[in-house]
Design an enzyme around this catalytic site. Structure first.
Site, mmCIF file in Angstrom:
data_model
loop_
_atom_site.group_PDB
_atom_site.id
_atom_site.type_symbol
_atom_site.label_atom_id
_atom_site.label_comp_id
_atom_site.label_asym_id
_atom_site.label_seq_id
_atom_site.Cartn_x
_atom_site.Cartn_y
_atom_site.Cartn_z
ATOM 1 N N ARG A 122 13.948 -18.697 2.926
ATOM 2 C CA ARG A 122 15.016 -17.845 2.932
ATOM 3 C C ARG A 122 14.724 -16.728 1.405
ATOM 4 N NH1 ARG A 122 19.083 -20.638 5.729
ATOM 5 N NH2 ARG A 122 19.391 -19.298 7.186
ATOM 6 N N LYS A 144 6.748 -4.949 -2.055
ATOM 7 C CA LYS A 144 5.985 -4.244 -0.962
ATOM 8 C C LYS A 144 5.067 -5.911 -0.340
ATOM 9 C CE LYS A 144 7.454 0.495 0.200
ATOM 10 N NZ LYS A 144 6.082 1.733 1.023
ATOM 11 N N GLU A 186 -6.192 4.703 -4.919
ATOM 12 C CA GLU A 186 -5.206 4.640 -4.865
ATOM 13 C C GLU A 186 -4.509 5.283 -6.619
ATOM 14 O OE1 GLU A 186 -1.973 4.170 -3.602
ATOM 15 O OE2 GLU A 186 -3.442 2.508 -1.793
ATOM 16 N N LYS A 230 4.529 3.724 -10.386
ATOM 17 C CA LYS A 230 4.660 3.128 -9.839
ATOM 18 C C LYS A 230 6.102 2.565 -10.357
ATOM 19 C CE LYS A 230 3.886 0.159 -5.923
ATOM 20 N NZ LYS A 230 3.179 0.245 -4.933
ATOM 21 N N GLU A 240 12.683 2.637 -1.087
ATOM 22 C CA GLU A 240 12.392 3.795 0.455
ATOM 23 C C GLU A 240 13.323 4.020 0.343
ATOM 24 O OE1 GLU A 240 9.052 4.528 2.930
ATOM 25 O OE2 GLU A 240 7.772 3.135 1.214
ATOM 26 N N ARG A 244 10.642 6.932 -3.351
ATOM 27 C CA ARG A 244 10.271 6.142 -3.121
ATOM 28 C C ARG A 244 8.720 6.835 -2.680
ATOM 29 N NH1 ARG A 244 9.256 -0.672 -3.598
ATOM 30 N NH2 ARG A 244 7.318 -0.326 -2.932
ATOM 31 N N ASN A 248 3.685 7.023 -0.477
ATOM 32 C CA ASN A 248 2.968 7.362 0.498
ATOM 33 C C ASN A 248 1.786 8.148 0.422
ATOM 34 O OD1 ASN A 248 3.982 5.097 1.717
ATOM 35 N ND2 ASN A 248 5.701 6.031 2.491
ATOM 36 N N HIS A 251 -1.434 7.501 3.245
ATOM 37 C CA HIS A 251 -1.778 6.685 3.431
ATOM 38 C C HIS A 251 -0.671 7.179 5.351
ATOM 39 C CE1 HIS A 251 -1.375 4.606 -0.460
ATOM 40 N NE2 HIS A 251 -1.134 4.147 0.581
ATOM 41 N N HIS A 255 -3.080 5.277 7.338
ATOM 42 C CA HIS A 255 -2.885 4.071 8.110
ATOM 43 C C HIS A 255 -3.171 4.166 9.062
ATOM 44 C CE1 HIS A 255 0.140 1.940 4.799
ATOM 45 N NE2 HIS A 255 -1.041 2.029 4.653
ATOM 46 N N HIS A 268 -8.538 -0.371 2.944
ATOM 47 C CA HIS A 268 -7.774 0.375 2.446
ATOM 48 C C HIS A 268 -7.680 1.596 1.880
ATOM 49 C CE1 HIS A 268 -3.289 1.398 2.563
ATOM 50 N NE2 HIS A 268 -3.451 1.237 1.214
#
Length: 365
Positions: A122, A144, A186, A230, A240, A244, A248, A251, A255, A268
């Site tokens: 956990r 993330k 990026e 960032k 997010e 935030r 993206n 993206h 994606h 990517h």
């Protein structure tokens, strides 16, 4: 020169340390955090060949008990099956709740190690030691973590902050040129969404496509300014729920491109570059952004040696369908991050499908 950037999140704050040669200080830096003695270092074979022994030596000299596991390289291995293998190694090494997983590698290694750390017992300690430009400026910071589902990128994951991000710019010397270019996407993103000074610094450079042509002071500027951007955004919005989402940029379509091409055609960062071109054109057509600023962005993307056209035969309808599986879809509406000027963007779900289709069709080969 050492730069220290703080990610200021209540109860989860940590430092990003950017310093040449800092890989050899991994052990002392972790020891200063009073972490448990057991460490699982996760990498891939190529990265481990270059830097694994140095990292392990630093950890062992600081008193840590270290075991390592190497994942196959590539986005196609970013799966739950790979996570299971990390769990198996954690079990064999008897990692405890005060133990640490160290991600030594690029974005794929960082995302998977982070997810494994978030879910083993956990949640155990996580340290990110990024070795690619993309991981240094983006994926290692902000918490993330996750893996891909066959029908979508990063659909399985968790927000989980590291205890430390240690960035050694010298390790970029062994980074393949293609990976360097992918990371530059990026960097350009941060210039568009947040930092116009970074954008103009990139414009002033003659070359962005190969490390050997980019001056070391610009590399340090890129790393510190991208990480600061960032850190600033994540400190305001860890999970997010607000600002935030601007991270993206590029993206959403990026994606979808990766998913439709089964993660085998584009890196990517290359897909993100395509996504930025598309988002910029959507913003122009919606009269949110000027054509001249869109051209400035696209010129930087070309200068970085990134692709600017979708591959021959790519089904635009498949891309549109893939957009509906994006994590950011809300009430069936796809959310886009669209630029309004260099350094500013907005988030909207009011982009007509016909505009998206027209834009994607306009830069297909």
């Amino acid at each position: 020169m050492t730069s220290v950037i703080k990610v200021d999140i209540p109860e989860n704050s940590y430092q990003i340390i950017v310093a040449p040669g800092s890989l050899d200080q991994l052990g002392p830096q972790m020891a200063s955090l009073s972490l448990g003695k057991k460490v699982l270092l996760v990498s891939n074979p190529m990265i481990f060949k270059h830097y694994g022994e140095r990292a392990i030596a630093s950890l062992q000299n600081a008193g840590f008990d270290v075991v390592h596991y190497s994942l196959p390289p590539g986005e196609r291995y970013k799966t739950l099956n790979s996570i299971q293998k990390i769990y198996d190694t954690a079990l064999e090494h008897k990692l405890e709740r005060n133990s640490t997983m160290v991600a030594l590698g690029g974005g794929v290694v960082g995302d998977m190690t982070g997810f494994a750390a978030a879910t083993w017992l956990r949640g155990i300690n996580l340290v990110q030691v990024p070795t690619s430009l993309l991981a240094m400026v983006d994926s290692s910071v902000g918490g993330k973590t996750g893996v891909n589902h066959p029908y979508g990128k990063n659909l399985i994951g968790a927000f989980y902050q590291p205890r430390l991000v240690l960035i050694d710019p010298q390790v970029l010397q062994t980074l393949p040129s293609g990976e360097f270019r992918a990371g530059m996407a990026e960097v350009i993103k941060y210039g568009v969404i947040w930092d116009p000074q970074l954008f103009t610094q990139l414009e002033a450079s003659k070359h962005l496509d190969q490390l050997r042509y980019v001056k070391s002071d610009l590399i340090n500027y890129i790393l510190t300014h991208s990480c600061a951007a960032k850190a600033n955004v994540v400190s305001q919005d860890e999970k997010e729920s607000g600002i935030r989402a601007i991270l993206n940029y590029g993206h959403t379509i990026g994606h979808a491109v990766e998913s439709v091409t089964k993660y085998r055609v584009f890196k990517h960062g290359e897909a993100v570059g395509l996504g930025m071109i598309a988002a910029g054109e959507i913003a122009v057509r919606l009269e949110l952004w000027s054509k001249s600023d869109a051209e400035r962005q696209n010129t930087l993307i070309k200068k970085a040696g990134l692709p600017t056209k979708l591959p021959v035969g790519l089904d635009i309808n498949q891309l549109i369908d893939a957009l509906q599986l994006d994590k950011k879809v809300k009430s069936g509406r796809v959310r886009f991050v669209l630029p309004t000027q260099i350094g500013k963007v907005l988030v909207t779900d009011q982009v007509p499908t016909d505009i998206i289709t027209q834009v994607l069709s306009s830069f297909s080969c």
